[in-house]
Design a protein around this motif. Structure first.
Motif, PDB file in Angstrom:
ATOM      1  N   ASN A  98       0.792  -1.270  -0.002  1.00 19.56           N
ATOM      2  CA  ASN A  98       0.061  -0.013  -0.130  1.00 19.56           C
ATOM      3  C   ASN A  98       0.832   1.292  -0.193  1.00 19.56           C
ATOM      4  N   GLN A  99       1.944   1.256   0.844  1.00 19.26           N
ATOM      5  CA  GLN A  99       2.749   2.397   0.746  1.00 19.26           C
ATOM      6  C   GLN A  99       3.393   2.713  -0.501  1.00 19.26           C
ATOM      7  N   ILE A 100       4.068   1.558  -1.303  1.00 15.18           N
ATOM      8  CA  ILE A 100       4.570   1.669  -2.647  1.00 15.18           C
ATOM      9  C   ILE A 100       3.352   2.243  -3.457  1.00 15.18           C
ATOM     10  N   LEU A 160       2.806  -3.009 -15.299  1.00 19.46           N
ATOM     11  CA  LEU A 160       3.046  -2.015 -14.553  1.00 19.46           C
ATOM     12  C   LEU A 160       3.478  -0.579 -15.204  1.00 19.46           C
ATOM     13  N   SER A 161       4.275  -0.908 -16.250  1.00 18.46           N
ATOM     14  CA  SER A 161       4.816   0.355 -17.039  1.00 18.46           C
ATOM     15  C   SER A 161       3.597   0.891 -17.750  1.00 18.46           C
ATOM     16  N   GLU A 162       2.845   0.271 -18.128  1.00 13.37           N
ATOM     17  CA  GLU A 162       1.658   0.448 -19.068  1.00 13.37           C
ATOM     18  C   GLU A 162       0.730   1.308 -18.440  1.00 13.37           C
ATOM     19  N   MET A 163       0.480   1.003 -16.951  1.00 18.54           N
ATOM     20  CA  MET A 163      -0.305   1.617 -16.167  1.00 18.54           C
ATOM     21  C   MET A 163       0.265   3.057 -15.724  1.00 18.54           C
ATOM     22  N   LEU A 164       1.515   3.047 -15.362  1.00 22.10           N
ATOM     23  CA  LEU A 164       2.062   4.038 -14.870  1.00 22.10           C
ATOM     24  C   LEU A 164       2.541   5.167 -15.862  1.00 22.10           C
ATOM     25  N   LYS A 165       2.557   4.518 -17.169  1.00 30.94           N
ATOM     26  CA  LYS A 165       3.169   5.318 -18.359  1.00 30.94           C
ATOM     27  C   LYS A 165       4.776   5.434 -17.686  1.00 30.94           C
ATOM     28  N   ALA A 166       5.335   4.497 -17.651  1.00 31.59           N
ATOM     29  CA  ALA A 166       6.662   4.543 -17.038  1.00 31.59           C
ATOM     30  C   ALA A 166       7.774   4.052 -17.911  1.00 31.59           C
ATOM     31  N   PRO A 167       8.618   4.846 -18.424  1.00 27.07           N
ATOM     32  CA  PRO A 167       9.773   4.070 -19.182  1.00 27.07           C
ATOM     33  C   PRO A 167      10.416   2.855 -18.494  1.00 27.07           C
ATOM     34  N   GLY A 208      12.199   0.820   0.843  1.00 25.14           N
ATOM     35  CA  GLY A 208      12.636  -0.481   0.546  1.00 25.14           C
ATOM     36  C   GLY A 208      11.795  -1.615   1.141  1.00 25.14           C
ATOM     37  N   LEU A 209      11.717  -2.638   0.151  1.00 28.48           N
ATOM     38  CA  LEU A 209      10.870  -3.520   0.283  1.00 28.48           C
ATOM     39  C   LEU A 209      11.334  -5.030   0.097  1.00 28.48           C
ATOM     40  N   GLN A 210      11.407  -5.997   1.093  1.00 26.25           N
ATOM     41  CA  GLN A 210      11.848  -7.266   0.741  1.00 26.25           C
ATOM     42  C   GLN A 210      11.044  -8.203   0.214  1.00 26.25           C
ATOM     43  N   GLY A 211      11.040  -8.589  -0.951  1.00 24.82           N
ATOM     44  CA  GLY A 211      10.063  -9.513  -1.734  1.00 24.82           C
ATOM     45  C   GLY A 211      10.543  -9.938  -2.723  1.00 24.82           C
ATOM     46  N   ASN A 212       9.813 -11.035  -2.978  1.00 22.68           N
ATOM     47  CA  ASN A 212       9.853 -11.435  -4.600  1.00 22.68           C
ATOM     48  C   ASN A 212       9.248 -10.821  -5.766  1.00 22.68           C
ATOM     49  N   CYS A 213       9.798 -10.501  -6.797  1.00 24.84           N
ATOM     50  CA  CYS A 213       9.437  -9.465  -7.659  1.00 24.84           C
ATOM     51  C   CYS A 213       7.880 -10.015  -8.191  1.00 24.84           C
ATOM     52  N   LEU A 214       7.824 -11.071  -8.462  1.00 20.04           N
ATOM     53  CA  LEU A 214       6.631 -11.726  -9.120  1.00 20.04           C
ATOM     54  C   LEU A 214       5.367 -11.498  -8.172  1.00 20.04           C
ATOM     55  N   ALA A 215       5.960 -11.941  -6.807  1.00 22.91           N
ATOM     56  CA  ALA A 215       4.774 -11.936  -6.098  1.00 22.91           C
ATOM     57  C   ALA A 215       4.445 -10.397  -5.449  1.00 22.91           C
ATOM     58  N   THR A 216       5.374  -9.630  -5.671  1.00 19.12           N
ATOM     59  CA  THR A 216       5.262  -8.294  -5.316  1.00 19.12           C
ATOM     60  C   THR A 216       4.316  -7.333  -6.145  1.00 19.12           C
ATOM     61  N   LEU A 217       4.786  -7.764  -7.527  1.00 25.37           N
ATOM     62  CA  LEU A 217       3.859  -6.982  -8.830  1.00 25.37           C
ATOM     63  C   LEU A 217       2.527  -7.727  -9.023  1.00 25.37           C
ATOM     64  N   GLN A 218       2.333  -8.612  -8.670  1.00 21.54           N
ATOM     65  CA  GLN A 218       0.912  -9.494  -8.611  1.00 21.54           C
ATOM     66  C   GLN A 218       0.191  -8.729  -7.551  1.00 21.54           C
ATOM     67  N   ASN A 245       0.286  -4.142  -8.678  1.00 26.88           N
ATOM     68  CA  ASN A 245      -0.539  -3.996  -9.943  1.00 26.88           C
ATOM     69  C   ASN A 245      -1.983  -3.768  -9.707  1.00 26.88           C
ATOM     70  N   GLN A 246      -2.412  -4.629  -8.699  1.00 27.59           N
ATOM     71  CA  GLN A 246      -4.031  -4.255  -8.518  1.00 27.59           C
ATOM     72  C   GLN A 246      -4.228  -3.070  -7.798  1.00 27.59           C
ATOM     73  N   LYS A 247      -3.195  -2.458  -7.368  1.00 25.74           N
ATOM     74  CA  LYS A 247      -3.574  -1.105  -6.431  1.00 25.74           C
ATOM     75  C   LYS A 247      -3.242   0.085  -7.427  1.00 25.74           C
ATOM     76  N   ILE A 248      -2.716  -0.146  -8.498  1.00 25.06           N
ATOM     77  CA  ILE A 248      -2.195   1.203  -9.492  1.00 25.06           C
ATOM     78  C   ILE A 248      -3.475   1.484  -9.899  1.00 25.06           C
ATOM     79  N   VAL A 249      -3.584   2.955 -10.145  1.00 21.52           N
ATOM     80  CA  VAL A 249      -4.498   3.711 -10.683  1.00 21.52           C
ATOM     81  C   VAL A 249      -3.790   4.001 -12.061  1.00 21.52           C
ATOM     82  N   PRO A 250      -4.249   3.640 -13.044  1.00 20.42           N
ATOM     83  CA  PRO A 250      -3.747   3.784 -14.358  1.00 20.42           C
ATOM     84  C   PRO A 250      -3.704   5.554 -14.798  1.00 20.42           C
TER      85      PRO A 250
END
Length: 582
Positions: free
Chosen positions: A190-192, A220-227, A305-315, A318-323
């Motif tokens: 939630n913080q990120i 995630l890149s597409e939702m954030l319009k992030a390079p 800083g967040l300790q976590g597996n990248c796949l588990a983190t992004l799964q 991504n559900q909490k990102i507002v496009p």
């Protein structure tokens, strides 16, 4: 069954089928056990370092334990550089060390070396087998640590123990492999998410930790319009032709990759311990996600800083990102990246047939001709520049190298390691003449086992990347240190019983690549290239510009004084410069 045979059985039980090494008296019982076993083979390299590099690549391709071996002190010491590469690439490798008989330990016996102290930094675990009974327990412990931690381990076997009757069967058990996934807390996610949703210009720096999270990174890149900027090590995960990708930063990066990182309001680092702090921003908000907590804040001040597996983190993230709607930051960088790629394509056209040849011509042609599931290995140095700038790793292509350890002479033995477990796959080693010269003795090993590795040797008779480093520091080119006297590598291939071709004309490049692809045997392309080709980093500091200017003044003065090597160097650089200015 003796101890050596028991160890082989344990290795076979977890799927190990081959061992790389050079035998000797302390390993004779071990190699005799392999000789009598059709399910295991001894791969006899000519130098243990090459065997360790090959084992590292094998482990990367199979995601299983790979094994290499050296006898007593000198043979085992030769393994250490390849094992450091395995440590830095975080792959499971077991090194088996033969040792003198126990009765002679501690007496300064012939070839006796205190290996435990020497290997202490490279190994996550090492042990000396002191009795037949403890052999299975030690070997199983080493294997589990190697697999679970993705680390290098070493087991030392005195020659008298290796031939003893096997014992300790009550210690034998299946090898357990952890399947746990490190999932961050909801509060951390939630913080990120809040920071990313509230920010304008976000850039993603994606590393090798994104291996299983490719689709999530792109989403995630597409939702954030992030390079997306990727590392060289992750360039076969995130590809240069993927949407929103703007290339690499760092010494061999490109301008759009550099500016995407340096101009971001928020930098999201995913699964990377990118080492070059001077290519990371000073004022951005930095978020770093890594399953290894020691990597967080290792290169730059991290705000979250967040300790976590990248796949588990992004799964979860991504559900909490507002496009976002505004894509101005992204669009400008993508446009610049496309212009840069077009310029690189023009500079590597076969119409640019000045001689000595421009090295990028070979890589561009190889990119067009190689199969879509080809594996490429690359050495450090200038060869890595041409790979980074002209090789697209889309499809199922793979790229391996010494990306963290940075050792020369990894490209060719790593290619052998890949080909040994993928005999039908197209494998290319992209190497410099300096690097290949360090390991070319094992080309005859490649021939012996008939692994059809294709080797592209950039032959500019010089340690080219070291020359760039020297000139940026303000030193004049030192030909006595940088210059190389090379054989005709194509003729060397023929002396070893296979084929090769020396290429000096642009019109021959594609034909040479086609010949290599068609060959069912090892093949060397001896690519004669311009030593004056210069590839600059995406951003040059005032100090670097000053150093380079000083070096040129010194070289001009030495040339005027009659130094022919300096004159030839300047002429080669002028040719390359005007080619790059077209």
């Amino acid at each position: 069954m003796n101890v050596s045979e028991q160890i082989l059985q344990i290795l076979k039980d977890i799927g190990v089928k081959q061992i790389w090494g050079v035998t000797g008296d302390a390993l004779n019982t071990f190699t005799d056990a392999i000789r009598a076993d059709d399910a295991m083979r001894w791969l006899a390299v000519r130098h243990e370092e090459n065997g360790a590099f090959a084992a590292c690549a094998e482990a990367q391709m199979t995601d299983n334990l790979a094994v290499c071996a050296g006898t007593v002190g000198p043979g085992t010491l030769h393994l250490i550089n390849g094992l450091y590469n395995a440590k830095k690439e975080r792959v499971p490798v077991l090194a088996i060390s033969g040792q003198v008989a126990q009765v002679n330990l501690g007496t300064n016996y012939f070839q006796e070396v205190g290996l435990t102290k020497i290997f202490d930094d490279v190994c996550a675990y090492q042990a000396v087998i002191r009795s037949a009974e403890e052999a299975p327990r030690i070997v199983l412990r080493a294997i589990q640590i190697a697999l679970e931690r993705r680390a290098v381990v070493r087991v030392e076997i005195p020659v008298d123990i290796a031939s003893q009757k096997a014992s300790g069967s009550h210690y034998k058990h299946p090898v357990f492999r952890g399947n746990a996934t490190l999932v961050p807390s909801e509060a951390d996610i939630n913080q990120i998410a809040r920071v990313l949703n509230d920010s304008e210009n976000v850039t993603i720096l994606a590393g090798a930790g994104c291996k299983k999270a490719r689709e999530e990174v792109l989403a995630l890149s597409e939702m954030l319009k992030a390079p997306i900027v990727h590392t060289l090590r992750s360039s076969d995960i995130i590809h240069n032709d993927d949407k929103n990708v703007v290339g690499l930063t760092g010494l061999i990066g490109n301008p759009s990759g550099y500016h995407a990182v340096m101009k971001a309001d928020v930098l999201l680092m995913l699964g990377t311990d990118f080492p070059y702090s001077n290519f990371l921003p000073e004022n951005a908000t930095v978020i770093q996600v890594d399953k290894r907590v020691e990597n967080i804040g290792n290169r730059i001040k991290v705000d979250i800083g967040l300790q976590g597996n990248c796949l588990a983190t992004l799964q979860k993230l991504n559900q909490k990102i507002v496009p976002k709607e505004n894509s101005e930051f992204l669009d400008g960088l993508v446009s610049n990246f496309q212009k840069w790629k077009k310029q690189k394509a023009e500079s590597s056209s076969l119409e640019n047939d000045e001689e000595p040849l421009h090295p990028q011509l070979f890589m561009s042609a190889l990119n067009r001709k190689a199969s879509q599931d080809a594996c490429f290995t690359v050495d450090v140095g200038e060869s890595a520049i041409w790979v980074a700038h002209h090789l697209t790793l889309s499809g199922n292509r793979r790229l391996l190298g010494s990306f963290n350890h940075g050792s020369m002479a990894v490209g060719f033995p790593a290619a052998m390691g890949i080909q040994s477990v993928n005999p039908e796959r197209q494998v290319w080693a992209i190497v410099g003449d300096g690097a290949f010269g360090m390991c070319m003795n094992d080309f005859i090993t490649d021939v012996r086992y008939n692994w059809p590795v294709k080797i592209l040797v950039y032959n500019n008779s010089q340690l080219g990347f070291v020359k760039i480093e020297m000139e940026e520091a303000g030193y004049a080119m030192a030909d006595e240190a940088l210059g190389l006297q090379n054989p005709n590598f194509a003729e060397y291939a023929k002396l070893c019983g296979v084929d090769g071709i020396r290429v000096e004309h642009a019109s021959d490049i594609e034909r040479a690549i086609e010949m290599a692809i068609a060959s069912p045997k090892p093949f060397i392309i001896n690519a004669v290239t311009n030593p004056g080709e210069l590839s600059l980093p995406p951003h040059i500091t005032l100090q670097e510009a000053w150093g380079f200017g000083k070096s040129k003044v010194k070289e001009i003065l030495l040339s005027v004084e009659g130094d022919k090597n300096q004159k030839n160097n300047l002429m080669d650089e002028i040719k390359a410069f005007f080619h790059g200015s077209k």
